[in-house]
Design an enzyme around this catalytic site. Structure first.
Site, PDB file in Angstrom:
ATOM      1  N   LYS A 139       0.872  -1.176   0.000  1.00  0.00           N
ATOM      2  CA  LYS A 139       0.000   0.000   0.000  1.00  0.00           C
ATOM      3  C   LYS A 139       0.912   1.230   0.000  1.00  0.00           C
ATOM      4  O   LYS A 139       1.719   1.405   0.913  1.00  0.00           O
ATOM      5  CB  LYS A 139      -0.877  -0.001   1.256  1.00  0.00           C
ATOM      6  CG  LYS A 139      -1.867   1.133   1.313  1.00  0.00           C
ATOM      7  CD  LYS A 139      -2.889   0.869   2.407  1.00  0.00           C
ATOM      8  CE  LYS A 139      -4.075   1.800   2.343  1.00  0.00           C
ATOM      9  NZ  LYS A 139      -3.756   3.203   2.411  1.00  0.00           N
ATOM     10  N   ARG A 160      -8.654  12.812  -5.272  1.00  0.00           N
ATOM     11  CA  ARG A 160      -9.810  12.052  -4.847  1.00  0.00           C
ATOM     12  C   ARG A 160     -10.956  12.967  -4.393  1.00  0.00           C
ATOM     13  O   ARG A 160     -12.104  12.737  -4.707  1.00  0.00           O
ATOM     14  CB  ARG A 160      -9.439  11.114  -3.699  1.00  0.00           C
ATOM     15  CG  ARG A 160     -10.654  10.330  -3.178  1.00  0.00           C
ATOM     16  CD  ARG A 160     -10.496   9.947  -1.716  1.00  0.00           C
ATOM     17  NE  ARG A 160      -9.313   9.141  -1.533  1.00  0.00           N
ATOM     18  CZ  ARG A 160      -9.267   7.843  -1.742  1.00  0.00           C
ATOM     19  NH1 ARG A 160     -10.343   7.227  -2.133  1.00  0.00           N
ATOM     20  NH2 ARG A 160      -8.165   7.194  -1.555  1.00  0.00           N
TER      21      ARG A 160
END
Ligand code: IVH
Length: 725
Positions: A139, A160
């Site tokens: 990640k 985002r």
């Protein structure tokens, strides 16, 4: 093949053809260098092609293209961020945590990976099978972005945001070398491709950039993630272009192209198109393999060049993903497994006190060395007295120490106390004195840290000198952290004003390196610094006030103080500041009456007044005033206008006017701002109904629209210059 005609050897291709050729060739070399790490040409050869393209584009603006490789150095600054709607929402992933011993007890779990096992069981149940194939990958600790390519051309890029809409950051993303602007492929290029991934700053590049910033006297970033997020918020892409950002793809949004049946197909597509993707990705099927893959990522992640604190597990097959579906916030087919920071017990042998560059006293635990996450830990910060009290820390205790990601080691808690031992007290230990200079220490109201209050404390000298020389203070070009550090180390400067005693020769001989590997500052640099110091002498009062590094006095407070006072001496014996400090409850009416005429902005309040007064009444402050006198330096306020209403209007033609700047002006925006402020104007960053004028240069979109909507007068640069001349 037909015979070439007579001219085809001598005439160069038409410019449009050559431009196209150069663009595709430069993008190819870019891919070879950044994505495949197999460059075919030297930097010099690349530069030559680049310049040829630049020249042709300048000569033929009709063929301009925002996706040309020349745009990677950054185009025009934007005015603000537009909002973009994601074609497919950007969801987050559910976290599953590795459990600590306590966590296991609480959850009644028999293993630290319990939550991961539960996730895998849910997959089994959802699909009604035992062995479900997944991929496991690190990640990335970066900033999530969405890149949209239409017919192989980067159309836009967005953050985002709230998952549905994000900020348009296309101008910044174009400067990131590892992101292709045009896709290239021998096979079919998707008509629509929405790529999800992370922008990050590689650890090494981050460290180098911070060192460079420090040397240049600029503030450093706390960690790579902050640096990345801050860089992507830049309005000016030329700044972004100079920061070492990188990108790795890990997901897909909207898509219209050749069928992709599994994550493997997706990876293959990325590779054919030259889009860099996350590595390593481990295939696993069945619970044992998944656990092994996760353990493998945990091992490998310490060698990656970006920060990571977990592994992402995704179902391999896209049809199976569809079957599993989504909850309202995340897919059911993916999870992020968060590794527990590794912890070890060790003995707290001693506590030392470090005096930081801002005078803060930081207690540091000296530990019996232990190996944690691949490196030896022998020291850990204890932060401050509150932390010590909360954890009951004392010398001789056995403590639990952890290291999370690239974060510095920390003491979690005491596991075995020494019987009858008293909790450590910083104040008692140092006897109320700074360990570096024996000056008095104090705990400011509202702050937990003990701080050395001595302006001349050597531990603070480097910071004070760097700040004094920084761009927004006195702008001593060439004098950054490294030079300041060397000046203090060689005892050439103890306080910033000592700089004015330095001869050019002494400076040229300054050794920036070590005794073994000396590095001379040099004549040219020395001359530059001396010239800048000469210019600093006549810098206005607000810059001097800011340069002094008085606590609470930032840029805006300095400006406001300089509007209220004409000289440093006036600030030192200020009636206005004395009034501001007075306890309001005693005689609020009188105080307000006195202050009303000055129309003091929120930038100067009781806390600033208190801090400035304390400074000038301290030994240090008096010393500064005396030294400046000796040096013949008498800074004057260029925006002095204490009572705006009664001001001499002829001298301050813009008094009381609020002005906003937009577009490209003939001079630097900061310079224009200073000019207008010196004529009494308040220059604001955004248009509101209180704005008197919008000064618009070339370009300038959203502010102009807003001004028009609100009926604010829009004038050009020439007009505003006419108003003040
Ligand atoms: S896959 C449906 N893979 O972490 C979302 N995400 O905490 C599938 N992230 O939104 C995302 N590294 O921005 C994926 N290797 C990786 C990732 C990764 C970082 C980010 C991503 C995601 C967030 C969730």
């Amino acid at each position: 093949m037909a015979e070439p005609d007579l001219f085809s050897y001598s005439s160069p291709p038409p410019p449009e053809t050559r431009i196209r050729e150069l663009r595709s060739e430069l993008e190819r070399h870019n891919r070879l260098y950044y994505t495949q790490a197999t460059p075919e040409i030297s930097d010099a050869e690349y530069d030559k092609l680049f310049r040829e393209l630049e020249d042709l584009e300048t000569k033929h603006p009709e063929f301009a293209d925002p996706n040309s490789p020349t745009q990677r150095v950054g185009g025009q600054p934007i005015e603000g961020f537009q909002q973009l709607r994601h074609l497919v929402p950007m969801l987050s992933i559910d976290d599953v945590f590795e459990l600590s011993e306590e966590g296991m007890k609480e959850a009644g779990a028999d293993r630290p990976e319990k939550e991961l096992v539960d996730f895998y069981q849910r997959l089994r149940k959802g699909l009604g099978r035992e062995d479900i194939a997944v991929t496991v990958e690190p990640k990335i600790d970066g900033v999530a972005v969405s890149l949209v390519y239409r017919n192989g051309e980067l159309a836009y890029a967005a953050t985002r945001g709230d998952g549905t809409t994000g900020d348009d950051i296309t101008h910044n993303v174009r400067t990131i070398r590892s992101i292709p602007l045009s896709l290239h492929s021998k096979s079919e290029i998707p008509a629509l491709l929405e790529i999800r991934g992370e922008i990050f700053m590689p650890n090494e590049a981050f460290a180098a950039m911070n060192a460079e910033r420090d040397e240049a006297g600029l503030p450093t970033f706390a960690n790579p993630r902050n640096a990345t997020a801050g860089t992507l918020k830049q309005l000016d892409p030329k700044i972004t272009a100079q920061r070492p950002l990188a990108f790795l793809a890990h997901g897909l949004g909207a898509y219209d192209g050749p069928e992709l049946s599994s994550e493997h197909d997706f990876h293959e597509l990325l590779e054919t198109l030259g889009i860099p993707r996350n590595h390593p990705v481990i295939d696993a099927s069945g619970l044992d393999e998944v656990l092994a893959a996760v353990a493998e990522i945990d091992k490998l992640r310490h060698d990656l060049d970006y920060g990571t604190d977990g592994a992402v597990i995704k179902v391999l097959d896209r049809a199976e993903r569809e079957k599993l579906g989504f909850t309202s916030r995340a897919p059911r087919w993916a999870a992020a497994y968060k590794f527990l920071p590794e912890q070890k017990e060790t003995k707290l042998e001693n506590i030392t006190i470090q005096v930081g560059r801002t005078g803060v006293l930081t207690p540091v635990a000296e530990l019996t060395p232990v190996l944690i996450s691949g490196s030896t830990v022998s020291r850990a910060t204890l932060h401050n007295q509150d932390e010590i009290d909360r954890k009951g820390i004392h010398i001789g205790a056995t403590v639990l120490v952890e290291k999370a990601g690239e974060i510095i080691p920390a003491v979690v808690k005491v596991t075995h106390a020494v019987e009858g031992a008293k909790t450590y007290s910083i104040f008692e230990e140092v006897d109320g004195c700074c360990p570096s200079c024996r000056g008095p220490i104090a705990q400011e109201e509202g702050f937990v840290a003990w701080r050395c209050t001595n302006f001349q404390c050597p531990a603070q000298a480097v910071t004070r000198i760097s700040h004094f020389a920084s761009r927004k203070a006195l702008d001593i070009d060439g004098l950054g952290g490294t030079v300041a550090e060397a000046l203090v180390r060689h005892e050439l400067c103890h306080t910033p004003l000592d700089l004015f005693d330095l001869g050019e020769e002494t400076l040229a001989d300054l050794n920036l390196g070590s005794d073994e590997a000396p590095r001379r500052f040099g004549e040219k640099n020395a001359a530059k610094v001396v010239a800048a110091l000469g210019r600093a002498r006549s810098k206005p009062l607000d810059r001097w006030l800011f340069a002094m590094g008085i606590r609470q006095v930032g840029e805006s407070a300095s400006k406001e103080l300089a509007r209220l006072h004409e000289t440093l001496a006036d600030v030192a014996k200020s009636q206005i500041l004395a009034e501001l400090r007075k306890d309001t409850r005693a005689d609020a009416k009188k105080k307000n009456e006195f202050l009303a005429a000055y129309q003091i902005s929120g930038d100067v309040g009781p806390a600033v007044a208190e801090s400035v007064t304390m400074f000038f009444s301290s030994d240090a402050g008096r010393h500064v005033l005396a030294r400046l006198d000796e040096l013949g330096i008498h800074p004057k306020a260029e925006n002095f206008l204490p009572k705006p209403a009664e001001a001499d209007i002829t001298d301050m033609p813009l008094a009381g006017k609020t002005i906003v700047l937009t577009g490209t002006l003939g001079v630097d925006r900061d310079e224009m701002k200073r000019l207008l402020e010196s004529k009494g104007a308040k220059v604001s960053g955004s248009v509101s109904k209180n704005t008197d004028y919008l000064v618009a240069g070339e370009g300038g979109g959203s502010k102009r629209d807003k001004a028009e909507k609100l009926g604010v007068t829009i004038i050009d640069e020439e007009t505003v210059r006419g108003m003040i001349s």
